[in-house]
Structures are given as C-alpha cells and as structure tokens.
Design a protein around this motif. Structure first.
Motif, PDB file in Angstrom:
ATOM      1  N   GLY A   1      50.719  51.483  69.967  1.00  0.00           N
ATOM      2  CA  GLY A   1      51.698  50.548  69.430  1.00  0.00           C
ATOM      3  C   GLY A   1      52.767  50.160  70.430  1.00  0.00           C
ATOM      4  O   GLY A   1      53.213  49.007  70.476  1.00  0.00           O
ATOM      5  N   ARG A   2      53.200  51.126  71.260  1.00  0.00           N
ATOM      6  CA  ARG A   2      54.238  50.814  72.249  1.00  0.00           C
ATOM      7  C   ARG A   2      53.736  49.820  73.279  1.00  0.00           C
ATOM      8  O   ARG A   2      54.496  48.967  73.757  1.00  0.00           O
ATOM      9  CB  ARG A   2      54.703  52.101  72.930  1.00  0.00           C
ATOM     10  CG  ARG A   2      55.565  52.989  72.051  1.00  0.00           C
ATOM     11  CD  ARG A   2      56.294  54.035  72.880  1.00  0.00           C
ATOM     12  NE  ARG A   2      55.348  54.908  73.576  1.00  0.00           N
ATOM     13  CZ  ARG A   2      54.890  56.047  73.065  1.00  0.00           C
ATOM     14  NH1 ARG A   2      55.274  56.422  71.852  1.00  0.00           N
ATOM     15  NH2 ARG A   2      54.042  56.794  73.745  1.00  0.00           N
ATOM     16  N   ALA A   3      52.468  49.906  73.648  1.00  0.00           N
ATOM     17  CA  ALA A   3      51.908  48.935  74.596  1.00  0.00           C
ATOM     18  C   ALA A   3      51.944  47.532  73.997  1.00  0.00           C
ATOM     19  O   ALA A   3      52.282  46.556  74.684  1.00  0.00           O
ATOM     20  CB  ALA A   3      50.475  49.325  74.960  1.00  0.00           C
ATOM     21  N   VAL A   4      51.613  47.418  72.727  1.00  0.00           N
ATOM     22  CA  VAL A   4      51.636  46.111  72.059  1.00  0.00           C
ATOM     23  C   VAL A   4      53.059  45.560  71.991  1.00  0.00           C
ATOM     24  O   VAL A   4      53.285  44.363  72.171  1.00  0.00           O
ATOM     25  CB  VAL A   4      51.035  46.233  70.639  1.00  0.00           C
ATOM     26  CG1 VAL A   4      51.227  44.925  69.863  1.00  0.00           C
ATOM     27  CG2 VAL A   4      49.558  46.592  70.710  1.00  0.00           C
ATOM     28  N   GLU A   5      54.038  46.430  71.759  1.00  0.00           N
ATOM     29  CA  GLU A   5      55.425  45.985  71.630  1.00  0.00           C
ATOM     30  C   GLU A   5      55.956  45.342  72.907  1.00  0.00           C
ATOM     31  O   GLU A   5      56.828  44.472  72.854  1.00  0.00           O
ATOM     32  CB  GLU A   5      56.317  47.165  71.237  1.00  0.00           C
ATOM     33  CG  GLU A   5      56.143  47.593  69.784  1.00  0.00           C
ATOM     34  CD  GLU A   5      57.009  48.781  69.428  1.00  0.00           C
ATOM     35  OE1 GLU A   5      57.372  48.916  68.248  1.00  0.00           O
ATOM     36  OE2 GLU A   5      57.314  49.598  70.335  1.00  0.00           O
ATOM     37  N   VAL A   6      55.447  45.761  74.071  1.00  0.00           N
ATOM     38  CA  VAL A   6      55.902  45.161  75.336  1.00  0.00           C
ATOM     39  C   VAL A   6      54.983  44.028  75.780  1.00  0.00           C
ATOM     40  O   VAL A   6      55.098  43.537  76.901  1.00  0.00           O
ATOM     41  CB  VAL A   6      56.009  46.226  76.447  1.00  0.00           C
ATOM     42  CG1 VAL A   6      57.048  47.265  76.092  1.00  0.00           C
ATOM     43  CG2 VAL A   6      54.652  46.882  76.732  1.00  0.00           C
ATOM     44  N   GLY A   7      54.072  43.626  74.873  1.00  0.00           N
ATOM     45  CA  GLY A   7      53.222  42.471  75.153  1.00  0.00           C
ATOM     46  C   GLY A   7      51.933  42.776  75.874  1.00  0.00           C
ATOM     47  O   GLY A   7      51.272  41.859  76.384  1.00  0.00           O
ATOM     48  N   GLU A   8      51.542  44.039  75.926  1.00  0.00           N
ATOM     49  CA  GLU A   8      50.309  44.423  76.609  1.00  0.00           C
ATOM     50  C   GLU A   8      49.228  44.777  75.596  1.00  0.00           C
ATOM     51  O   GLU A   8      49.511  45.014  74.418  1.00  0.00           O
ATOM     52  CB  GLU A   8      50.561  45.626  77.523  1.00  0.00           C
ATOM     53  CG  GLU A   8      51.606  45.391  78.600  1.00  0.00           C
ATOM     54  CD  GLU A   8      51.897  46.655  79.400  1.00  0.00           C
ATOM     55  OE1 GLU A   8      51.315  47.714  79.060  1.00  0.00           O
ATOM     56  OE2 GLU A   8      52.715  46.586  80.331  1.00  0.00           O
ATOM     57  N   ALA A   9      48.002  44.839  76.088  1.00  0.00           N
ATOM     58  CA  ALA A   9      46.913  45.345  75.261  1.00  0.00           C
ATOM     59  C   ALA A   9      46.996  46.869  75.232  1.00  0.00           C
ATOM     60  O   ALA A   9      47.530  47.480  76.168  1.00  0.00           O
ATOM     61  CB  ALA A   9      45.567  44.905  75.831  1.00  0.00           C
ATOM     62  N   PRO A  10      46.535  47.509  74.154  1.00  0.00           N
ATOM     63  CA  PRO A  10      46.518  48.980  74.134  1.00  0.00           C
ATOM     64  C   PRO A  10      45.799  49.538  75.343  1.00  0.00           C
ATOM     65  O   PRO A  10      44.758  49.021  75.764  1.00  0.00           O
ATOM     66  CB  PRO A  10      45.763  49.293  72.834  1.00  0.00           C
ATOM     67  CG  PRO A  10      46.001  48.104  71.964  1.00  0.00           C
ATOM     68  CD  PRO A  10      46.027  46.924  72.901  1.00  0.00           C
ATOM     69  N   HIS A  11      46.358  50.573  75.929  1.00  0.00           N
ATOM     70  CA  HIS A  11      45.791  51.128  77.147  1.00  0.00           C
ATOM     71  C   HIS A  11      44.482  51.875  76.857  1.00  0.00           C
ATOM     72  O   HIS A  11      44.377  52.607  75.874  1.00  0.00           O
ATOM     73  CB  HIS A  11      46.799  52.073  77.795  1.00  0.00           C
ATOM     74  CG  HIS A  11      48.073  51.394  78.189  1.00  0.00           C
ATOM     75  ND1 HIS A  11      49.246  52.076  78.403  1.00  0.00           N
ATOM     76  CD2 HIS A  11      48.358  50.075  78.409  1.00  0.00           C
ATOM     77  CE1 HIS A  11      50.208  51.228  78.739  1.00  0.00           C
ATOM     78  NE2 HIS A  11      49.692  50.000  78.736  1.00  0.00           N
ATOM     79  N   LEU A  12      43.518  51.681  77.734  1.00  0.00           N
ATOM     80  CA  LEU A  12      42.211  52.314  77.552  1.00  0.00           C
ATOM     81  C   LEU A  12      42.316  53.833  77.582  1.00  0.00           C
ATOM     82  O   LEU A  12      41.559  54.529  76.899  1.00  0.00           O
ATOM     83  CB  LEU A  12      41.237  51.831  78.625  1.00  0.00           C
ATOM     84  CG  LEU A  12      40.772  50.371  78.522  1.00  0.00           C
ATOM     85  CD1 LEU A  12      39.841  50.034  79.687  1.00  0.00           C
ATOM     86  CD2 LEU A  12      40.068  50.130  77.188  1.00  0.00           C
ATOM     87  N   ALA A  13      43.254  54.360  78.372  1.00  0.00           N
ATOM     88  CA  ALA A  13      43.399  55.813  78.449  1.00  0.00           C
ATOM     89  C   ALA A  13      43.814  56.381  77.094  1.00  0.00           C
ATOM     90  O   ALA A  13      43.289  57.415  76.657  1.00  0.00           O
ATOM     91  CB  ALA A  13      44.428  56.177  79.512  1.00  0.00           C
ATOM     92  N   ASP A  14      44.748  55.708  76.418  1.00  0.00           N
ATOM     93  CA  ASP A  14      45.179  56.178  75.091  1.00  0.00           C
ATOM     94  C   ASP A  14      44.048  56.059  74.073  1.00  0.00           C
ATOM     95  O   ASP A  14      43.807  56.975  73.290  1.00  0.00           O
ATOM     96  CB  ASP A  14      46.384  55.363  74.610  1.00  0.00           C
ATOM     97  CG  ASP A  14      47.637  55.632  75.427  1.00  0.00           C
ATOM     98  OD1 ASP A  14      47.766  56.755  75.944  1.00  0.00           O
ATOM     99  OD2 ASP A  14      48.471  54.721  75.560  1.00  0.00           O
ATOM    100  N   ALA A  15      43.352  54.912  74.093  1.00  0.00           N
ATOM    101  CA  ALA A  15      42.249  54.707  73.155  1.00  0.00           C
ATOM    102  C   ALA A  15      41.131  55.713  73.406  1.00  0.00           C
ATOM    103  O   ALA A  15      40.543  56.255  72.461  1.00  0.00           O
ATOM    104  CB  ALA A  15      41.720  53.282  73.277  1.00  0.00           C
ATOM    105  N   GLY A  16      40.834  55.973  74.678  1.00  0.00           N
ATOM    106  CA  GLY A  16      39.781  56.931  75.010  1.00  0.00           C
ATOM    107  C   GLY A  16      40.126  58.345  74.595  1.00  0.00           C
ATOM    108  O   GLY A  16      39.270  59.083  74.091  1.00  0.00           O
ATOM    109  N   LEU A  17      41.397  58.727  74.775  1.00  0.00           N
ATOM    110  CA  LEU A  17      41.823  60.068  74.371  1.00  0.00           C
ATOM    111  C   LEU A  17      41.725  60.234  72.859  1.00  0.00           C
ATOM    112  O   LEU A  17      41.251  61.264  72.355  1.00  0.00           O
ATOM    113  CB  LEU A  17      43.253  60.321  74.836  1.00  0.00           C
ATOM    114  CG  LEU A  17      43.815  61.731  74.601  1.00  0.00           C
ATOM    115  CD1 LEU A  17      43.002  62.773  75.365  1.00  0.00           C
ATOM    116  CD2 LEU A  17      45.280  61.801  75.016  1.00  0.00           C
TER     117      LEU A  17
END
Length: 245
Positions: free
Chosen positions: A206-222
């Motif tokens: 969610g924090r990645a989205v708030e700054v205008g980025e796509a969710p990070h793959l590292a977070d999704a993978g974990l």
C-alpha cells in the motif's frame, strides 16, 4: 465449499465483538494515532503519518478479522466436533481449508474500506482514484496470508491455548512489521527482523501505491512465499488432525 463460505461470513457478521474489534476499532485507532492535524514526514518515511497509518490500520483491521477470528473459531470447532461432522460430508480437506481462508479474507474487506473512508473524509487524505482502488486491493489480497496463518494456528493449538498463541503472533507481527510505529523509529535489531516479516511486506504494498509506484515485487514475492508456507502447514495439520480423529 460455497455453502461453507457463506455460513462462515454470516456467522462472523453476526458476532458483535468481531464487528467492533475488526471493523470499527481500526478506523477509531487510526484517528487517535495519526491525529487530524498531523502533517509532514517523520525521518525515513516517504509519506506523512496520515498516509502511513491509513495503510497500517487497514492492515491491522484485516489481521484482526482473519487471524484472530479464524484461529479461535477453528479450535472451538475441533473441540465441539463440528470439524468431525464436516469430514462425513463430501467436502474434501483442501476445500475446508480453502473455505476458511476465503471466508476470513472476505470479512476483512469492510474493515479495510472503512479505514480508507476515514482517511478520505476525516483525515483529509487525497489520492488519485486508481490509488484508492489499488490500496484497497493490495490490503485485501495481502490478508489471505494471515487468514492461512489463522487456519494453521487453529489446528495447532487447543481451545485453551489458541488465544495466547494467536495474541503472541498477532502483536509480534504488528510490532516488528511497523504497524504501531514506523520502522525508522525502531531499534536496528527490530528493523533487521521486521524487513522479513509478512506484515512489513503487507503494508509495503500500500505504501508503494501511495507514492505513485506499483507494488514492489520483493514485497509481493515475500507475501506469496508466506501464503504458500502457511497454507501448506494448515493443510498438513488438517491431515494430521484427521488421522487422530
């Protein structure tokens, strides 16, 4: 399995204690912690506290719904013989575990949406339309991980032990994952551990989205790795419990 999912959702929504702690309490806590007049960034934070705690409290509410509710309910069902009765039906073991995870994740959605609504209306948070939708989706999808953990704990613990074990996991994950305090304000050893916790990756989406980025793959993978691990443990414990019956 669809019938069981509907039954679980109905039971949860009728539970007044569940409705308070998982749906109403998180947005209230969000307002208390962040405060309407909070502005600016803490050192090491890419967003201000209103945005940071909006995602953190959405995660907190979802965790309450899927982790606390799932583990205690399953432990009680095992003791009362309800799970034994379900084994006599055509529902396979994987169907029972899947239904528990799916129903728990479904009832986490009202809490997530209410926290986001509080952010928009009370805390004056401003995001683009796609960001609101993406934050809600990430917060909901990530809750499946903790739903699976709740199922595993429900089969691991007895009815008397399930609550303290769940509370230890619940508060430990919340603290080390940065739900209560930003990671930048925690000791180095906590940050070193916290970066590998599912709660840290969960809110990271969610924090990645708030700054205008796509969710990070590292977070999704974990998170995906934890979901596979918890679901596999839950399925193994279910089969083990079946052999004991």
């Amino acid at each position: 399995m669809k019938t069981l999912v509907k039954l679980e959702i109905t039971r949860s929504l009728r539970n007044k204690k569940f409705m308070f702690f998982s749906v109403i309490y998180p947005p209230v806590l969000y307002v208390i912690i962040a405060g309407r007049d909070t502005a600016g960034n803490m050192p090491g934070l890419p967003v201000d506290l209103k945005l940071y705690y909006m995602v953190a409290m959405a995660a907190f509410g979802a965790m309450t719904a899927v982790l606390m509710g799932n583990s205690e309910r399953i432990a009680k069902e095992r003791e009362t013989g309800w799970v034994r009765q379900l084994r006599l039906t055509a529902l396979p073991g994987r169907g029972y575990v899947t239904a528990k995870i799916a129903s728990a994740a479904t009832v986490s959605l009202p809490s997530i949406l209410l926290v986001l609504l509080t952010g928009a209306t009370v805390m004056d948070v401003r995001l683009a339309a796609w960001q609101w939708g993406a934050v809600a989706l990430c917060s909901w999808a990530g809750s499946f991980v903790f739903a699976a953990l709740g199922v595993a704990i429900g089969y691991l613990a007895t009815g008397d032990a399930v609550r303290p074990i769940t509370m230890l996991c619940y508060f430990g994950l919340a603290f080390t994952g940065g739900l209560w305090l930003p990671m930048s304000s925690l000791p180095d050893w906590v940050r070193a551990i916290g970066e590998w916790m599912p709660t840290y990756a969960y809110t990271g989406l969610g924090r990645a989205v708030e700054v205008g980025e796509a969710p990070h793959l590292a977070d999704a993978g974990l998170l995906l790795g934890y979901l596979v691990l918890f679901a596999a443990v839950a399925a193994w414990l279910y089969r083990k419990d079946t052999r004991k019956a």
